[in-house]
Design a protein around this motif. Structure first.
Motif, mmCIF file in Angstrom:
data_model
loop_
_atom_site.group_PDB
_atom_site.id
_atom_site.type_symbol
_atom_site.label_atom_id
_atom_site.label_comp_id
_atom_site.label_asym_id
_atom_site.label_seq_id
_atom_site.Cartn_x
_atom_site.Cartn_y
_atom_site.Cartn_z
ATOM 1 N N ILE A 95 68.521 98.403 50.446
ATOM 2 C CA ILE A 95 70.083 98.065 50.128
ATOM 3 C C ILE A 95 70.248 96.724 50.945
ATOM 4 O O ILE A 95 71.218 96.042 50.399
ATOM 5 C CB ILE A 95 71.001 99.111 50.893
ATOM 6 N N SER A 96 69.534 96.273 51.733
ATOM 7 C CA SER A 96 69.732 94.954 52.344
ATOM 8 C C SER A 96 69.035 93.787 51.372
ATOM 9 O O SER A 96 69.796 92.816 51.329
ATOM 10 C CB SER A 96 69.059 94.686 53.818
ATOM 11 N N VAL A 97 68.150 94.153 50.828
ATOM 12 C CA VAL A 97 67.399 93.210 49.927
ATOM 13 C C VAL A 97 68.450 93.276 48.690
ATOM 14 O O VAL A 97 68.826 92.181 48.205
ATOM 15 C CB VAL A 97 66.095 93.426 49.261
ATOM 16 N N GLY A 98 68.973 94.255 48.221
ATOM 17 C CA GLY A 98 69.823 94.566 47.159
ATOM 18 C C GLY A 98 71.157 93.807 47.383
ATOM 19 O O GLY A 98 71.882 93.260 46.457
ATOM 20 N N HIS A 99 71.786 93.680 48.709
ATOM 21 C CA HIS A 99 73.130 93.070 48.856
ATOM 22 C C HIS A 99 72.542 91.561 48.854
ATOM 23 O O HIS A 99 73.732 90.867 48.321
ATOM 24 C CB HIS A 99 73.258 93.321 50.372
ATOM 25 N N MET A 100 71.665 91.047 49.479
ATOM 26 C CA MET A 100 71.313 89.702 49.161
ATOM 27 C C MET A 100 71.132 89.216 47.559
ATOM 28 O O MET A 100 71.845 88.226 47.317
ATOM 29 C CB MET A 100 69.966 89.224 50.034
ATOM 30 N N VAL A 101 70.418 90.203 46.812
ATOM 31 C CA VAL A 101 70.308 89.622 45.323
ATOM 32 C C VAL A 101 71.493 89.874 44.520
ATOM 33 O O VAL A 101 71.975 89.258 43.787
ATOM 34 C CB VAL A 101 69.102 90.623 44.755
ATOM 35 N N ASP A 102 71.995 91.294 44.615
ATOM 36 C CA ASP A 102 72.792 91.687 43.588
ATOM 37 C C ASP A 102 73.942 91.241 43.996
ATOM 38 O O ASP A 102 75.002 91.109 43.161
ATOM 39 C CB ASP A 102 72.597 93.338 43.651
#
Length: 830
Positions: free
Chosen positions: A122-129
């Motif tokens: 979810i942290s990578v997703g927040h940065m990317v998405d």
């Protein structure tokens, strides 16, 4: 028929620490709720078998069925060196006791773990998405840590799931500390790789990364977004505040108690229990504080039961409250709001104030209740086209405004109280460090504990020492009940009992912390058991202080034993004194001379009639301590006084590496004066000079000894710096006459310390070698290696006085402003 109260143990590496503190809090609260006894035992991170850390970890091997019914292991705090296989061996060593693991999944052991993979996703997703970033760097933890490995694998999967390329240059590892996070970020940047976001495996490393990025001119979050993991307290107060993945650590601890009690009762429990995590948005990703709001169906009245249940769940989700004692708080708060709207003025604020008090006791972060008010205010905003009575709207706004003020005040007050408790604990520890460091006998140590421990919020304490070579039996040294010292029973008891019979008593519930009484890495003395409830700073510090005090008492006992030996061997006085004093003097010479920025060598050469020369080299983070002194007189008594000085300085500098040299000299003087005059019935005194060196080249010193010589690299000429203190042991108090002074070393400068055996060496005409000849010898070899300078001094002194009648000590150090030097072993001159 009464049922015996069950007892559980919690094993962890330290009491102090964000993660450790929250796990312990959750366990303690749940143990209290379930009415079970709790034993918290801590040592250090486990090391591979045979390594030196076994003394500090000896407490773990004493935990067993003699004292507890089940064991909770905070695995992630212990596993850094041994990995998952080592933790499996460690947990299985307690069979047949039930064992539960917190934080690490261990095969065959019921384990409570957070969903680490989801947190990273979810942290990578927040940065990317959400932010459209495409070059997301990752700072992982140690390779031997299972949690770190799970998070690292999740990072790569998260990139793959979003069709982002795998670039190994974007990843580096740290050790969960700010320093290693800073180093890992530096490593990534120096690869020349492009990045626009950073995800770290914990908050400390994320904060280190932010420091490094901003030192390179990269703004967070304008240029680079950063996200951590854990939601440590420091994450909220950093600048910028840190976006992070919050894991329910307190709830893990509470669930561990539930699990281990079910195991004790014979119930079957799941081998794996996963706990959800959630993303907390703050400034480091550019989002700031956000709260989820229920925007559907807003109206002035409270929703019907079904919708109200949904709102309660949203409210409870916005605040992490670990214990079950506040179950249903959201519903109670909504009911209070309903009563407020029905005309009971002040009902909501009173309920909120009571809730904040209770939540604070349960360790909740009070500022999270601002999200509760945000949710409620949003819920009661009028919908599109909806008309709202102006008086009702104004009344609601007053309620929300007053509620925010109340929460802000409670949050500031709670943080202020925490800071006050930390400051008081630090103050008390500073006082106790001075007291314990100068305890040179066990009776004095007992008096000091009786005086100091109650001030640190201790009321029940048992300190016991091993009483046999195999460390299987112990005898009580100190016992405290009701904050008052009591006479310990004169009994020997099995070491696995941890405390004298009756201390861990039946009847009332108890919660205690057990720590090893040890010194350094190898010397094991016993166990201390103290009531819980004191500031967490105190437990870790007391382990060092009590262990050092017992070591000092053992050394003093050896001193007394040597004095008695001298009396029994009066006819062989000269020979025996010389042998023993030489052994003491040479044994205490530091085996390695290693301080960052200093190339050091030294020599101590006892005379035929041994005196009491002393020198020491003690490295600290960012510098170190140099000490030199000379006890007046010769023989055993001089050597024993020197031993006292060495042991006390070692303990004092270890407990406070940044202390004032003058304050340490004064503290040592008071102890030496009392022990030499009152106990040894002697009048020996000594010169003593302490120098606190800093890597920048600044040297702060205090005390009375021969001049300090600095041969400047720029001029190749010696400068003599006088010490202006008074002798150690001559007066009971020297505080007013002992002041710090300082000088600065420049690159290439040579610092020389020496004893008067050098300058007062006499030739056949009774002429002294003198300071002028010493400076000339140093200047003639100034550019040579420090060993060559030392040897030149010794050759000149030997040529001047072939048979010196006093000890000769020389310490030579060259300062390097640009590099760190390898350790050099102290040895004989070439």
């Amino acid at each position: 028929m009464t049922t015996k109260r069950r007892t559980i143990a919690l094993l962890m590496d330290y009491v102090r620490g964000e993660y450790q503190s929250e796990v312990r809090f959750g366990v303690e609260r749940a143990a209290e709720t379930h009415d079970v006894n709790l034993l918290v035992a801590f040592g250090e991170t486990l090391d591979v078998p045979g390594n030196a850390a076994s003394a500090q970890n000896s407490i773990y091997h004493l935990i067993g069925s003699e004292t507890v019914d089940g064991i909770i292991v905070a695995s992630t705090t212990l596993c850094h060196h041994v990995g998952i296989e080592g933790m499996q061996r460690f947990c299985r060593s307690y069979a047949p006791l039930p064992v539960c693991s917190v934080g690490m999944a261990i095969e065959g052991v019921p384990s409570l773990v957070v969903d680490n993979a989801l947190g990273i996703d979810i942290s990578v997703g927040h940065m990317v998405d959400d932010h459209g970033r495409r070059r997301v760097a990752y700072i992982g933890g140690p390779a031997s840590n299972e949690e770190a490995e799970v998070r690292a694998r999740a990072y790569w999967r998260a990139l793959e799931a979003r069709s982002l390329p795998r670039d190994e240059r974007l990843a580096a590892s740290g050790a969960f500390t700010i320093d290693t996070g800073r180093a890992a970020m530096r490593e990534i940047l120096e690869r020349g790789v492009e990045l626009d976001a950073v995800v770290a495996a914990n908050d400390n490393m994320a904060l280190g990364a932010i420091e490094l990025l901003e030192s390179r001119g990269l703004s967070v979050p304008r240029d680079v977004l950063v996200c951590g993991f854990d939601d440590a307290v420091i994450a909220r107060f950093a600048k910028p505040s840190l976006t992070t993945v919050r894991q329910p650590i307190k709830r893990l601890g509470a669930r561990a108690v539930d699990t281990i009690l079910r195991m004790i009762d014979g119930a079957t429990v799941a081998e794996r229990s996963h706990f959800p995590v959630e993303l907390t948005l703050r400034e480091s990703c550019g989002c700031g504080y956000q709260a989820e709001a229920a925007r559907a169906g807003r109206r002035a009245a409270l929703p019907p039961a079904a919708q109200r249940g949904d709102l309660e769940r949203q409210l409870e989700k916005s605040v992490a409250i670990p214990a079950g004692s506040l179950h249903g708080w959201a519903g109670e708060l909504l009911s209070a709001l309903e009563e407020e709207l029905a005309g009971r003025d002040g009902r909501f604020l009173r309920a909120l104030e009571a809730l904040l008090d209770a939540a604070g006791r349960e360790g909740a972060i009070l500022e999270h209740f601002q999200g509760v008010i945000t949710l409620l205010r949003d819920r009661f905003q009028p919908g599109p086209g909806e008309r709202r009575d102006a008086a009702l709207r104004e009344a609601l706004e007053r309620i929300w405004h007053a509620a925010r003020i109340l929460i802000g005040s409670a949050s500031v007050r709670a943080e202020g109280q925490k800071r006050l408790h930390v400051e008081l604990a630090s103050l008390y520890l500073s006082w106790s460090a001075r007291s314990f460091s100068t305890c040179l006998s066990l009776p004095i140590l007992r008096r000091m504990m009786a005086s100091e421990l109650p001030r640190m919020q201790f009321s029940r304490v048992a300190v016991s020492l091993y009483d046999d070579a195999h460390r299987a039996m112990m005898k009580p040294l100190f016992l405290m009940e009701g904050a008052a010292e009591v006479e310990p029973p004169a009994v020997r008891f099995p070491a696995r009992g941890l405390a004298p019979p009756g201390f861990l008593r039946e009847g009332e519930r108890w919660s205690v912390v057990a720590l090893p009484v040890a010194f350094g890495d190898t010397e094991k003395f016993g166990v201390a058991v103290l009531n819980s409830g004191a500031n967490e700073l105190v437990y870790d510090a007391l382990r060092l202080q009590i262990g050092s005090a017992v070591k000092a008492a053992a050394l003093h006992w050896e001193v007394v034993r040597q004095v008695e030996l001298r009396e029994r061997l009066e006819q062989e006085k000269v020979r025996q004194e010389s042998v023993v004093a030489a052994r003491i003097q040479t044994t205490l010479v530091p085996p390695q001379l290693s301080i960052e920025g200093l190339d050091i060598c030294a020599v101590m050469r006892p005379a035929a009639e041994v005196g009491g020369d002393y020198y020491d080299v003690l490295a600290t983070a960012g510098g170190g301590w140099l000490g030199i002194g000379d006890v007046a007189g010769h023989g055993l008594a001089a050597g024993l006084v020197m031993l006292m000085i060495q042991s006390m300085i070692s303990a004092l500098t270890r407990s406070d590496p940044e202390a004032s040299p003058g304050e340490l000299v004064s503290a040592v003087n008071a102890a030496v004066y009392d022990n030499v005059r009152s106990r040894l019935k002697r009048d020996e005194h000594a010169t003593l000079l302490l120098l606190r060196y800093e890597r920048s080249g600044r040297v702060t010193f205090a005390g009375a000894h021969d001049d300090i010589i600095v041969c400047r690299a720029r001029t190749r000429r010696c400068v003599c710096i006088q010490s202006s203190g008074v002798w150690i042991g001559a007066l009971p108090v020297i505080d007013a006459m002992t002041r710090d002074a300082e000088f600065h070393l420049e690159d290439g400068d040579v610092l020389v310390l020496y004893s008067d055996g050098v300058t007062e060496a006499r030739n056949p005409h009774r002429e002294q070698f003198g300071l002028e000849r010493l400076c000339a010898a140093i200047e003639s070899a100034q550019a040579a290696p420090v060993e060559a300078i030392r040897d030149r001094i010794l050759r000149d002194v030997d040529a001047w006085c072939p048979s010196p009648d006093d000890d000769i000590t020389v310490v030579v150090a060259r300062y390097s402003a640009q590099r760190s030097l390898s350790p050099v072993t102290a040895g004989s001159p070439t």
